[in-house]
Design an enzyme around this catalytic site. Structure first.
Site, PDB file in Angstrom:
ATOM      1  N   ASP A  10      43.242  41.549  28.635  1.00 12.42           N
ATOM      2  CA  ASP A  10      42.850  40.987  29.921  1.00 12.42           C
ATOM      3  C   ASP A  10      44.018  41.241  30.876  1.00 12.42           C
ATOM      4  O   ASP A  10      45.133  41.547  30.449  1.00 12.42           O
ATOM      5  CB  ASP A  10      42.570  39.489  29.754  1.00 12.42           C
ATOM      6  CG  ASP A  10      42.225  38.808  31.066  1.00 12.42           C
ATOM      7  OD1 ASP A  10      41.431  39.364  31.838  1.00 12.42           O
ATOM      8  OD2 ASP A  10      42.769  37.710  31.312  1.00 12.42           O
ATOM      9  N   ASP A  12      44.845  39.375  34.469  1.00 15.44           N
ATOM     10  CA  ASP A  12      45.470  38.242  35.159  1.00 15.44           C
ATOM     11  C   ASP A  12      45.911  37.159  34.177  1.00 15.44           C
ATOM     12  O   ASP A  12      45.131  36.715  33.336  1.00 15.44           O
ATOM     13  CB  ASP A  12      44.502  37.640  36.177  1.00 15.44           C
ATOM     14  CG  ASP A  12      44.122  38.640  37.261  1.00 15.44           C
ATOM     15  OD1 ASP A  12      44.805  39.676  37.369  1.00 15.44           O
ATOM     16  OD2 ASP A  12      43.141  38.384  37.983  1.00 15.44           O
TER      17      ASP A  12
END
Length: 264
Positions: A10, A12
């Site tokens: 992922d 952020d």
């Protein structure tokens, strides 16, 4: 023959210490893409996202807000802003621990794949900066060089897992030997689809899930200027974007390419 493997990240709060989209909010405002009011509203949404996590309802509201915000933006303008400001905006926000993990996986001959609900205009350049092999990201609908405000593909929640499975089928990844890293419970499906899931700076719900499933929990706390570290090799020629176009990320300011409508 041994099947290839990958490490899925992922973006952020996993690789980047804040929202990758919000990082460009001032530049988008300076370029006339968003108003001060829209920037403040996005900043508030980002505050909620980072202090308490974001559930599916909050994410859906943010998705709708961001897709409406970008309607009419010029695609080339956004790409130009991101290209010109990427180094000094994003580079100091990269977690040192994430860079180390990426290097370790690369040395183990695993592909590096970034999987993000954020828009490809931002995710792809960051992936290139980090030497990622592939990027899975949200894409916005484009017509006549501008965003319509509709989303063509939303790389979020269960869709991340479906995209990973599709990529594994296409490339031949052995998912049982693959790794995945995320901070949010909304990515639980992405973590469950691999043999080696890791929770990074997890929100409350993901921490509870990780504990119940005995998934390792990692704490990333050291943002670093990337070029102060061991140089990360440039992106390989095989860098592929499964989702290209612009989009909204979870709880951040949108980046898709469109000029602000007159009078907006």
């Amino acid at each position: 023959m041994t099947r290839p493997t990958a490490a899925f990240f992922d973006l952020d709060k996993t690789i980047i210490a804040k929202s990758s989209t919000l990082a460009f909010s001032r530049e988008f405002q300076a370029g006339g893409l968003i108003s001060r009011r829209a920037m403040l509203r996005s900043a508030y949404a980002q505050f909620v996202f980072f202090t308490g996590g974001a559930d599916h309802d909050q994410m859906d509201k943010m998705r709708k807000f961001m897709s409406q915000l970008c309607a009419g933006w010029d695609v080339a303008t956004v790409r130009e802003i991101v290209h010109e400001t990427l180094d000094h905006i994003v580079e100091p926000l990269v977690y040192d621990e994430a860079v180390s993990l990426i290097e370790e996986h690369r040395l183990a001959d695993r592909d590096i794949v970034i999987v993000s609900a954020s828009g490809a205009e931002v995710v792809e350049p960051i992936g290139e900066m980090l030497g990622a092999d592939r990027v899975i990201a949200t894409r916005m609908e484009i017509a006549d060089g501008k965003y319509t405000g509709n989303i063509d593909y939303y790389a979020y929640a269960e869709e991340k897992a479906r995209a990973i499975e599709g990529l594994a089928e296409a490339v031949g990844y052995d998912l049982a030997e693959c790794y995945a890293y995320s901070d949010s419970v909304t990515d639980s499906s992405m973590l469950e689809v691999v043999g080696h899931p890791f929770a990074v700076n997890p929100d409350k719900e993901l921490r509870r899930l990780a504990t119940a499933n005995e998934w390792p929990i990692l704490s990333f706390v050291r943002p670093v200027a990337l070029r102060r570290r061991i140089p990360v090799p440039p992106a390989r020629p095989t860098l592929a974007a499964l989702a290209v176009g612009g989009a909204v990320a979870a709880g951040g300011v949108l980046w898709a390419n469109r000029r602000k409508r007159p009078g907006a």
